[in-house]
Design an enzyme around this catalytic site. Sequence first.
Site, PDB file in Angstrom:
ATOM      1  N   LYS A  48       1.335  -0.968   0.092  1.00  0.00           N
ATOM      2  CA  LYS A  48      -0.002  -0.321  -0.154  1.00  0.00           C
ATOM      3  C   LYS A  48       0.890   1.359   0.227  1.00  0.00           C
ATOM      4  CE  LYS A  48      -3.677   1.840   1.563  1.00  0.00           C
ATOM      5  NZ  LYS A  48      -5.276   1.927   0.514  1.00  0.00           N
ATOM      6  N   CYS A 141      -3.549   7.273  -8.619  1.00  0.00           N
ATOM      7  CA  CYS A 141      -4.256   8.366  -7.607  1.00  0.00           C
ATOM      8  C   CYS A 141      -5.045   8.878  -7.747  1.00  0.00           C
ATOM      9  CB  CYS A 141      -3.780   8.106  -5.926  1.00  0.00           C
ATOM     10  SG  CYS A 141      -5.120   8.160  -5.001  1.00  0.00           S
ATOM     11  N   LYS A 179       4.242   4.374 -11.471  1.00  0.00           N
ATOM     12  CA  LYS A 179       2.463   3.539 -12.033  1.00  0.00           C
ATOM     13  C   LYS A 179       1.664   4.559 -12.452  1.00  0.00           C
ATOM     14  CE  LYS A 179      -1.551   0.844  -9.579  1.00  0.00           C
ATOM     15  NZ  LYS A 179      -1.274   0.401  -8.157  1.00  0.00           N
TER      16      LYS A 179
END
Lengths: 402, 449
Positions: A48, A141, A179
């Site tokens: 995470k 995100c 990412k």
Amino acid sequence: MVTKPDLTVKFCKLELESPYMLSSAPPTCTGEMIMRAFEEGWAGAVTKTIKPDKTAVYDYDNRFGIMGFEDKQMVVFENIEEVTKRPLGTWIKEIKEVKKKYPEKPLIGSLMAEPKEDEWEALARAVSEAGVDMLELNFGCPHGMPERGMGAFCGQRPELIEKLTKASKQGSNVPIMVKLTPNVTDIAFMGKTAEAAGADAISAINTVLGLIGVNIDTFEPMPTVNGKSTFGGMSGPAMKPIAMRCVAQLCQATNIPVSGIGGITTWRDAVEFLLIGANNVQVCTSVMWRGYRLIHDMVDGLTQYLDDKGFSSVKEIQGLTLPKLTAWSKLDKDWEVVAKIDKDKCIKCGICFVGCRDGGYQAIKFEQGKAAEVDEEKCDACSLCTLSCPVPGCITWKRVKK
Amino acid sequence: MSGRTHTTVLTPQDRIKTFDPYVANLIDRTAWYEASRCIMCFDAPCVTACPTRINIPEFIFRIKTRNYRGSAKIIRESNIFGGECGYVCPVERLCESKCVRNNLGEEPVAISLLQRFVYEMEKPKGLVKFDKAPSNKKKVAVVGAGPAGLSAAYELGRKGYEVTVCDSNAKPGGLLIYGILPWKVAWSVAESEIANIKEYGVRLLTKKPIADAKGLLKDFDAVYISTGATKSAGLGIPGEDLPGVHLAQDFLYKVACYVKGEGKAPELKGKKVVVVGGGDTAIDCAMASLRLGAEKVYVLYRRSLSEMPAVPYGRKQAKEEGAEFMLLTAPVKIIGGNKVSGVECVKMELGSPDASGRRSVKPIKGSEFTVETDVVILAVGQKPDEAALKSFGVKVKDGLIEVDKNYATSIKGVFAGGDAVNGGDTVVEAVAEGKKAAEAIDKYLSGRK
């Protein structure tokens, strides 16, 4: 003697026992969870997302939502959850524990910080020195964090991708994976930017920004946090087509390995990602829905598939489909077919007829109690009928020369 | 998506203790799931198979979209007894038999369960209402408040006619209230639908038998006779008049009155019962007997299981409850002194199919045997009360009222339909005939072509 296909994958310097990793998300929230996942059979895990202690994080209650069909057949999952709330020190301790117990299982540290080079460099140093095998920079995100200049805020700005990748490289003693967010107009460009900045690998996609729904009784958007909501990140099976497009574009545009993420629920999904060029895959939502145990069929199904198809290793299928993906203008205009209905298989439901009549070319004749028939002159081979027909193999293609 | 949804069914041991319904209804979740099994066929064969032509794919689609009231509208606009029919229709012979899922080698969509679900969702808010035309001052009398009569009365009431329905029973509903027992459907379902029909201005007069149809034409512009098939056929074998022999219709009527608290039930506790017949009525008699405490129930049928007209679902239920089927067996004589003591039977063998495709049967010589029993129920066919039909003054042929294609009888202005004309069919067929007759009566009275 049974010979099993080789499922191992080489990813940068990492050796994965199979192409399945857990992505940076709730299933990798603690060292204890990661170790249980490893015990269950996952080949690797991305933690995470870890952040500097000074970055405040808050998680609202009721932060998930779903869209699904009857009987909770979830197709889209939404979250407005933020990165880890746990202190860096706790993570460093737990990373060490995990690596000690599972030295052979790649552990990747996911990072996020404010868009300042020194912060990224320091965080990369701290986490890589804790003993992870790779770092993943979370530029993806799409909810919460971007409002404070983090997550997709970085992934949507090439200059930040470049700057922060370089800074992280500076601090890290392990390979760096970037990412990416799909919430951009050209993800391939972002991938090339990361590659040029020194990224060793790319992972894609992070969640797709969306709004899961509105409660039509209360007029409240979902997921409802005491009456209000915000846009969130979509994951789950329905995101797979978007994810596959992004992964294929990144594989076409860059020369570094891509870790595929997005809607992977079964080994079949994984095979598709591998075929379009992914080096490995990462899974989250389906594990949240049904648990770490999904890995058993993922491994077994892939093994069986490779064996059935006569492949001896997973490496042999990586990228097999990629050359078959081309520009629209390069598709074969001489390919002419018409739909053909198998009279014996037809269940006389009239679904092909009504679709063709109201959404096609009025090329199907149908009368109650009789098999549907194609008027080959009118058929434009759009394929609607072959897709909506409830009987497998009933409507097929017949090659014609017009 | 393939497996059909099944709801909870009480065990046979538990359900025969009462006359109450024993099959649970669908709930939201299971209804959505079952609804999703409907392919939504174009020009769906299930609709054609429904005598009232309910738009089945549309009502099921509306369950999927959670538009339950809209779904109820679809059912009710075609069938004013849509709730009752959801429970009592022999769907294995009608809509569900034509479901295209059968062609896929799967079980059909559970149309009846979905229809019940919609009714149960409709009920709490009050049944769906449709616009009613203003009164046209024309009067229609309906004789017989069964499904055919009430269906016609509703259609005519909605079109603006002043409709009066007369019935000889204490309650309206005919077979729905006096022939169908509540383990199939609670009487409250039919009662709610009858109350709904009254709201269209239909007057219901009970305990009012009518003898002279022509006389009604003095006060009414048209008359519709729908007195049903209230009598049972006999076999014409010796011993039918012995005490302990019941005719199916009378038997079920008595049981219905008993369950309502309006009369005594035939005393069956600890007794052996032989039901003769292979139709749905025979099954009803067997199941009623078990609920009245019969120790043993035999169902005698002269053909084999594959010729049996009763729907397989009912046969299975009766068998589970302990009814024993004696197939290829025909009664020859009912034996007894001052009451029944047994039935002399003969074994039968199947011959070749007759014109209707049903296989003929003939007795096997020397195969006679006797079944000991205390009670015999003859369920070998129903028929209208012929004396009553003749009293109406209309032309009667083969025990049935003769009508033309517009349901008109030999007397101008007198129409007829339902079991009194067809000799005994389903509730849904009676509802459909009532609708069609109402259309014909409207044309007759309005002079429309």
